[in-house]
Design an enzyme around this catalytic site. Structure first.
Site, PDB file in Angstrom:
ATOM      1  N   CYS A   1      28.111   6.604  45.987  1.00 59.29           N
ATOM      2  CA  CYS A   1      27.016   6.982  45.104  1.00 59.29           C
ATOM      3  C   CYS A   1      25.633   6.241  45.652  1.00 59.29           C
ATOM      4  O   CYS A   1      24.592   6.406  44.781  1.00 59.29           O
ATOM      5  CB  CYS A   1      27.356   6.313  43.604  1.00 59.29           C
ATOM      6  SG  CYS A   1      27.651   4.514  43.669  1.00 59.29           S
TER       7      CYS A   1
ATOM      8  N   ASP B   1      22.763  -0.793  49.184  1.00 58.05           N
ATOM      9  CA  ASP B   1      23.151  -2.278  49.122  1.00 58.05           C
ATOM     10  C   ASP B   1      23.970  -2.295  50.618  1.00 58.05           C
ATOM     11  O   ASP B   1      23.743  -3.506  51.403  1.00 58.05           O
ATOM     12  CB  ASP B   1      23.787  -2.668  48.131  1.00 58.05           C
ATOM     13  CG  ASP B   1      22.648  -3.106  47.016  1.00 58.05           C
ATOM     14  OD1 ASP B   1      21.824  -3.962  47.475  1.00 58.05           O
ATOM     15  OD2 ASP B   1      22.738  -2.799  45.868  1.00 58.05           O
TER      16      ASP B   1
ATOM     17  N   HIS C   1      14.443   0.685  43.521  1.00 60.87           N
ATOM     18  CA  HIS C   1      14.901   1.554  42.600  1.00 60.87           C
ATOM     19  C   HIS C   1      13.749   2.834  42.212  1.00 60.87           C
ATOM     20  O   HIS C   1      14.135   3.654  41.591  1.00 60.87           O
ATOM     21  CB  HIS C   1      15.415   0.957  41.331  1.00 60.87           C
ATOM     22  CG  HIS C   1      16.669   0.213  41.701  1.00 60.87           C
ATOM     23  ND1 HIS C   1      16.778  -0.923  42.339  1.00 60.87           N
ATOM     24  CD2 HIS C   1      17.941   0.632  41.543  1.00 60.87           C
ATOM     25  CE1 HIS C   1      18.317  -1.045  42.533  1.00 60.87           C
ATOM     26  NE2 HIS C   1      18.900  -0.157  42.284  1.00 60.87           N
TER      27      HIS C   1
ATOM     28  N   GLU D   1      29.513  -2.504  48.180  1.00 59.61           N
ATOM     29  CA  GLU D   1      28.198  -2.464  48.777  1.00 59.61           C
ATOM     30  C   GLU D   1      28.041  -3.955  49.482  1.00 59.61           C
ATOM     31  O   GLU D   1      26.768  -4.047  49.992  1.00 59.61           O
ATOM     32  CB  GLU D   1      27.240  -2.341  47.497  1.00 59.61           C
ATOM     33  CG  GLU D   1      27.648  -2.875  46.311  1.00 59.61           C
ATOM     34  CD  GLU D   1      26.647  -2.513  45.051  1.00 59.61           C
ATOM     35  OE1 GLU D   1      25.663  -1.815  45.304  1.00 59.61           O
ATOM     36  OE2 GLU D   1      27.196  -3.237  44.091  1.00 59.61           O
TER      37      GLU D   1
HETATM   38  C1  PEP Z   1      23.694   1.446  46.042  1.00 60.93           C
HETATM   39  O1  PEP Z   1      23.659   0.103  46.158  1.00 60.93           O
HETATM   40  O2  PEP Z   1      23.856   1.984  46.807  1.00 60.93           O
HETATM   41  C2  PEP Z   1      24.064   1.743  44.741  1.00 60.93           C
HETATM   42  C3  PEP Z   1      24.249   2.977  44.387  1.00 60.93           C
HETATM   43  O3  PEP Z   1      23.729   0.783  43.743  1.00 60.93           O
HETATM   44  P1  PEP Z   1      22.016   0.376  43.394  1.00 60.93           P
HETATM   45  O4  PEP Z   1      21.059   1.474  44.192  1.00 60.93           O
HETATM   46  O5  PEP Z   1      21.904   0.437  41.907  1.00 60.93           O
HETATM   47  O6  PEP Z   1      22.007  -1.113  43.669  1.00 60.93           O
HETATM   48 MG    MG Z   2      23.615  -1.481  44.669  1.00 59.34          MG
END
Ligand code: PEP
Ligand code: MG
Length: 845
Positions: A778, A731, A465, A707
């Protein structure tokens, strides 16, 4: 090493005549006067110093704990000390020092400087060895007390001449990076398992093999020759064992250096410096090139308040804080060992070792005894010791100073939780490239992009993140730069290349000019893309894809809109929880969702329910430790177990939807993370419905993140219960390829363009179509222009990304047509490897 003057031999500091056994003072005052009398008689202090000692008692408590007290005068009366010395009064029956505190061993200190620290250090150790301490309270032998209080001083005095001990062997350092903290802590661990005294001699410098800082202070580099020697019980076996351990580390040290060299020699795409300055190679985590000066992040640069507390209470607080930090570091090391391997975990073992440094603890105690608060004293002690390490002008030691500060911060947070946080960003120099061991998502989120031009971390992975946030902030970033990154000196000029994961140090004028030219060229391309960013992402043959932004806070919305976002496709609400020390209330959340909707002014908004777990850990939620949090109670699994988290969030959302409707703010969409099965979404929908009814709020579309492979494979079944899907490729990639998204070793292989990932995306689109649902993406792949082309070809309807990726994605989609993209997707699905898929990029342009 020692802070004390090594020339002070034990006998000089504590001659036998300064010890009085079997004293029976009537009270505290007469105890101090009696002890002072011993010091006066020995010519250590002026008689007036006794009054100063009594004054000190009125200001601060000198009860060290466990029956030991250390009366001494005030700092301003130091001139009354004629020479350093201590006097010991043994009071077998005890004397009340303070209500509830009884003193048996009165150690009166006369010190002009910090000479008595050796004694304090010994006292600190003695206090931990209660059985020995208790014998000193009643012993009838003066020598017992002299010995007990002098051992360290003797060690110090006898270590001065640089001679080897009885058994020894020569050794030349084979570690390419020299003796740094990780191997050194293995040495210490081994040396400590033997009773023998073990030392290293490098020229005329001697280091105690059982003391990490002492070892590191030798500053040993590759090829340096040392003599390792031992004496005492099992000295021979100790040396054999130590030799085996230090040689066994060599292979790992070489592998680490080779891995770093491999990264450094990997081909560079885009810009490369004409004169190739020294560089640190990591993994590109957020593209872009920037020129700046290096600033090493010190997490808390805010002044530490000085709130004195009674000494006993302070000692207990420090003790607890050290213990908790040790446990914390052990947990981090265990976790790291599982995720990254034992070699990386050793970083934390080495950090934990720093907590055992008696000099550090003693210095803290001394400052506390001088009347300072625990947090202040600890911070001062850490800073003084770290300052000494940094001042030695050795890169490895400077790195250890950073470790010491890192660990120091952990302890500080334990001493006073209100001192947590504060990334010092307000004091950041302009145009800085921030270097840190690692950054938590909330640290990154708080950075000021006006001052920071790039980020480089020693650890971390490109899909963490932190990396995602760096992209959100538009900051070039590299991760997994390794320990070498932390050795870079403050203020060094550098160029960061976030595309290729390089930090070039001390670039030449030609390198700088070339980098500037490249940056300008890229800006021109961006400007051309920017001209089109407010236009729809519509292919030449009229196929339109919706473009959303991944935005977490209302004040980021205007930037997203200015980049061409048509709405928010992912609001990660966990950042509301990560950024403050407690869970936000329902009202706070309501305000944020309303502000978000207002900022979007009628555009769509998908709010993702709290996704905690995996790499997003929230300390204040006190969740149980999991061996493998990515496969644990994460996302929807946690929400279904914790109505105290889910209900307020849903109430806040439905209230905002209800009030928003009155203000003709459009409906929110709710999205649940980490769904693996239909019953989960059915259960979550039921909870939504209950809360909606309670509030008489409007119906909101409820979607899920895809995911997990199970969700993609069963997309047709899940689509029956969901209004929409959004694919989290970050994910999905980690779970499909079984690669921890934070593992730097495997980062290059965690490629979302892997055909297996693409096939699951295809399955998801087909499953959704079965029930007429739309599908968004996303995850990071949506913001990659080539990825966006493939996703569109695969039939995805919406792409949501970090705002700065939008113009390039739109430009790419507008320059092609759907038929081409479909063909591209078909080819990608039948490719064997991610590299083959990537190779289609050139052909597609
Ligand atoms: C993902 O896993 O691609 C996602 C958008 O969620 P995060 O990155 O917040 O786990
Ligand atoms: Mg995710």
């Amino acid at each position: 090493m020692s802070i004390a003057n090594p020339m002070i031999a034990a006998a000089a500091l504590l001659p036998r005549e300064l010890v009085r056994l079997g004293a029976h003072p009537a009270d505290k005052e007469s105890t101090i006067r009696e002890a002072a009398q011993l010091l006066i008689a020995a010519g250590c202090i002026d008689p007036a110093y006794a009054a100063s000692m009594l004054k000190r008692e009125a200001l601060a408590n000198t009860f060290l704990g466990h029956g030991v007290v250390i009366p001494h005068g005030l700092g301003e009366d130091r001139h009354l000390v004629k020479r350093n010395g201590i006097a010991v009064l043994q009071v077998p029956a005890g004397v009340e020092w303070n209500p509830g505190q009884t003193a048996h061993l009165v150690v009166a200190i006369a010190a002009q400087s910090d000479a008595h620290i050796a004694i304090l250090r010994r006292l600190t150790r003695l206090i931990q060895d209660n059985s020995r301490l208790v014998t000193l309270f009643v012993t009838d032998k003066v020598q017992d007390i002299v010995d007990a209080l002098s051992e360290d001083a003797i060690e110090i005095a006898s270590a001065t001449p640089a001679t080897d001990l009885a058994e020894h062997f020569d050794w030349s350092v084979p570690y390419p990076a020299g003796l740094h903290a990780r191997p050194a802590s293995r040495w210490v661990e081994t040396a400590r398992s033997f009773g023998a005294r073990i030392q290293l001699r490098f020229g005329d410098q001697i280091a105690d093999a059982k003391n990490l800082v002492s070892l590191l202070q030798l500053g040993l580099r590759f090829g340096d020759r040392v003599v390792i020697s031992a004496e005492g019980r099992n000295a021979g076996s100790a040396l054999i064992r130590l030799k085996a351990v230090i040689n066994s580390i060599t292979a790992q040290e070489k592998t680490d250096t080779e891995a770093a060299a491999r990264r450094a020699s990997a081909p560079v795409l885009g810009w490369s410096p004409p004169q190739v300055p020294a560089a640190i190679a990591g993994i590109g985590a957020s593209p872009g090139l920037a020129i700046g000066v290096v600033h090493r992040l010190s997490v808390s640069e805010a002044p530490i308040p000085d709130h004195p507390v009674p000494l006993a209470q302070g000692g207990e607080l420090l003790h607890q804080a050290l213990n908790v930090t040790r446990l914390q570091l052990k947990a981090v090391a265990d976790d790291t060992a599982r995720r990254l391997g034992a070699a990386d975990a050793a970083i934390f073992k080495a950090q934990a070792e720093l907590l055992n440094d008696t000099d550090l603890i003693t210095l803290t105690c001394q400052l506390m005894v001088e009347g300072h608060g625990v947090a202040w004293s600890w911070h001062q002690a850490v800073e003084r010791m770290a300052g000494k390490l940094s001042a030695l002008g050795n890169a490895v030691l400077a790195g250890r100073a950073a470790d010491l500060r890192d660990v120091g911060r952990r302890v500080l947070t334990q001493i006073d939780p209100s001192l947590h946080g504060g990334d010092g960003s307000s004091e950041l120099p302009a145009n800085c490239i921030l270097l840190a061991n690692d950054l938590s998502p909330s640290d990154t989120a708080m950075l000021d992009p006006q001052r920071v031009v790039g980020l480089a971390t020693a650890q971390g992975g490109p899909t963490s993140h932190t990396a995602i946030l760096a992209r959100t902030l538009g900051l070039p970033a590299l991760v997994a730069g390794g320990a070498a990154l932390l050795d870079v000196s403050e203020g060094v000029a550098a160029i960061i290349d976030g595309q290729n994961g390089r930090l070039y140090l001390n670039p030449s004028p030609a390198d700088l000019a070339s980098a500037r030219a490249y940056i300008e060229e890229q800006q021109a391309v961006r400007a051309r893309e920017a001209e089109q960013r407010s236009l729809p992402a519509q292919t030449r043959d009229g196929h339109r894809v919706d473009i959303g932004a991944n935005v977490n806070l209302p004040d980021q919305v205007p930037i997203a809109l200015s980049q061409g976002a048509e709405g928010v496709g992912l609001m990660r609400t966990e950042f509301l929880f990560l950024e403050q020390g407690s869970a936000p209330s329902e009202d706070q959340q309501y305000e944020t969702y309303m502000a978000m909707a207002r900022a979007l002014d009628g555009r769509p908004l998908i709010v993702r329910a709290l996704d905690i777990g995996g790499d997003k850990q929230v300390a204040h939620l006190d969740l149980p430790h999991e061996d493998n949090p990515f496969l644990g109670v994460r996302g929807a699994r946690l929400l279904l177990r914790r109505s105290d988290l889910l209900d307020p969030q849903l109430r806040a959302l439905y209230r905002a939807a209800k009030d928003g409707a009155k203000l003709s703010i459009p409906q929110f969409k709710i999205m649940f993370p980490m769904i693996t099965s239909a019953p989960e979404i059915i259960a979550l929908r039921a909870i939504c419905e209950r809360i909606r009814n309670e509030l008489t709020a409007p119906v909101l579309p409820i979607g899920i993140m895809i995911e997990v492979p199970a969700a993609a494979i069963q997309a047709d079944a899940l689509a029956r219960h969901s209004d929409f899907f959004s694919i989290g490729t970050n994910d999905l990639t980690q779970y499909v390829l079984a690669i921890d998204r934070q593992n730097p070793e495997l980062a290059a292989e965690a490629d979302s363009l892997h055909p297996a990932v693409l096939r699951l995306i295809r399955l998801t689109v087909e499953g959704a179509a079965y029930h007429g649902r739309w599908v968004g993406v996303c995850g990071g792949l949506a913001g990659d222009p080539f990825g966006a082309m493939l996703l569109t070809g695969l039939g995805v309807h919406e792409l949501s990304m970090t705002p700065r990726d939008i113009p390039a994605v739109k430009a790419r989609l507008r320059a092609t047509d759907l038929a081409t993209l479909k063909l591209l997707a078909t080819k990608a699905l039948s490719a064997e490897t991610a590299a083959e898929v990537r190779a289609l990029d050139g052909a597609a342009q």
